[in-house]
Design a protein around this motif. Structure first.
Motif, mmCIF file in Angstrom:
data_model
loop_
_atom_site.group_PDB
_atom_site.id
_atom_site.type_symbol
_atom_site.label_atom_id
_atom_site.label_comp_id
_atom_site.label_asym_id
_atom_site.label_seq_id
_atom_site.Cartn_x
_atom_site.Cartn_y
_atom_site.Cartn_z
ATOM 1 N N ALA A 15 0.839 -1.203 0.000
ATOM 2 C CA ALA A 15 0.000 0.000 0.000
ATOM 3 C C ALA A 15 0.875 1.256 0.000
ATOM 4 C CB ALA A 15 -0.940 0.002 1.200
ATOM 5 N N ARG A 16 1.937 1.245 0.806
ATOM 6 C CA ARG A 16 2.845 2.393 0.832
ATOM 7 C C ARG A 16 3.506 2.571 -0.535
ATOM 8 N NH1 ARG A 16 5.748 1.982 5.586
ATOM 9 N NH2 ARG A 16 7.096 0.406 4.661
ATOM 10 N N ASP A 74 3.528 5.843 -2.797
ATOM 11 C CA ASP A 74 4.806 6.441 -3.197
ATOM 12 C C ASP A 74 4.997 6.467 -4.713
ATOM 13 O OD1 ASP A 74 5.314 6.761 -0.498
ATOM 14 O OD2 ASP A 74 6.767 5.119 -0.374
ATOM 15 N N LEU A 75 4.481 5.452 -5.401
ATOM 16 C CA LEU A 75 4.661 5.360 -6.855
ATOM 17 C C LEU A 75 3.682 6.238 -7.635
ATOM 18 C CD1 LEU A 75 5.264 1.529 -7.279
ATOM 19 C CD2 LEU A 75 6.929 3.359 -7.701
ATOM 20 N N ALA A 76 2.606 6.676 -6.998
ATOM 21 C CA ALA A 76 1.566 7.430 -7.715
ATOM 22 C C ALA A 76 2.131 8.632 -8.471
ATOM 23 C CB ALA A 76 0.470 7.871 -6.750
ATOM 24 N N LEU A 117 -0.720 -3.193 -8.449
ATOM 25 C CA LEU A 117 -1.155 -2.842 -7.096
ATOM 26 C C LEU A 117 -2.648 -2.495 -7.072
ATOM 27 C CD1 LEU A 117 1.922 -0.721 -5.981
ATOM 28 C CD2 LEU A 117 1.272 -2.983 -5.113
ATOM 29 N N LEU A 118 -3.121 -1.844 -8.118
ATOM 30 C CA LEU A 118 -4.551 -1.532 -8.200
ATOM 31 C C LEU A 118 -5.391 -2.803 -8.246
ATOM 32 C CD1 LEU A 118 -4.420 1.404 -10.767
ATOM 33 C CD2 LEU A 118 -5.239 1.571 -8.402
ATOM 34 N N ARG A 168 -7.436 0.072 -2.712
ATOM 35 C CA ARG A 168 -8.074 1.335 -2.324
ATOM 36 C C ARG A 168 -7.063 2.465 -2.178
ATOM 37 N NH1 ARG A 168 -12.029 2.137 2.909
ATOM 38 N NH2 ARG A 168 -12.418 4.363 2.624
ATOM 39 N N GLN A 169 -5.971 2.216 -1.467
ATOM 40 C CA GLN A 169 -5.006 3.282 -1.210
ATOM 41 C C GLN A 169 -4.247 3.688 -2.471
ATOM 42 O OE1 GLN A 169 -2.646 2.741 2.371
ATOM 43 N NE2 GLN A 169 -4.376 1.767 3.401
ATOM 44 N N THR A 170 -3.980 2.731 -3.343
ATOM 45 C CA THR A 170 -3.293 3.055 -4.603
ATOM 46 C C THR A 170 -4.223 3.878 -5.498
ATOM 47 O OG1 THR A 170 -1.967 1.034 -4.412
ATOM 48 C CG2 THR A 170 -2.041 2.095 -6.572
#
Length: 138
Positions: free
Chosen positions: A24-25, A29-31, A46-47, A57-59
């Motif tokens: 999730a982190r 971070d990659l967004a 990750l999605l 959700r967080q990605t």
């Protein structure tokens, strides 16, 4: 630039962690690297994380907050490939970004651009995201 790339490399490494919190982190971070091909491929993974919906959700939320065409395009690709459960969590992540303290109007603009994308799955996913975005602004 070297510090930025080491952040990218660290986040790419974290994306394959067995721990959902690290994945999730990595998504968050990659967004901001959504336009970097290596990051884009990992972000779609990750999605569509099959082990934990919190990663999905967080990605999705992080990418929606970035709000660029490149970032929203990755969400659109994931939406097109998602099963019903994943789609629900993608929608929740996008919704979280839209209703947050600094709502993201760029998502709707990006969806408008993606409606003309060459890839049909991207157009289909963008149409769903656009509907979600419009539904939030009642």
């Amino acid at each position: 630039m070297p510090e930025e790339m080491s952040g990218l490399e660290a986040a790419l490494a974290e994306a394959s962690s067995p721990a959902w919190t690290q994945r999730a982190r990595a998504g968050r971070d990659l967004a901001s690297f959504a336009d970097v091909p290596e990051a884009a491929e990992v972000l779609v993974g990750l999605l569509l994380d099959v082990e934990d919906t919190a990663v999905t959700r967080q990605t999705a939320e992080a990418l929606a907050r970035v709000g660029t065409v490149a970032a929203v395009r990755l969400i659109a690709l994931a939406v097109a490939a998602a099963d019903a459960n994943q789609a629900d969590w993608l929608q929740t992540g996008v919704h979280d970004a839209l209703v947050g303290p600094n709502g993201v109007p760029d998502v709707a603009v990006a969806c408008g651009t993606l409606a003309r994308d060459q890839e049909e799955p991207v157009r289909r996913g963008a149409a769903k995201i656009s509907a979600w975005a419009n539904g939030t602004r009642c």
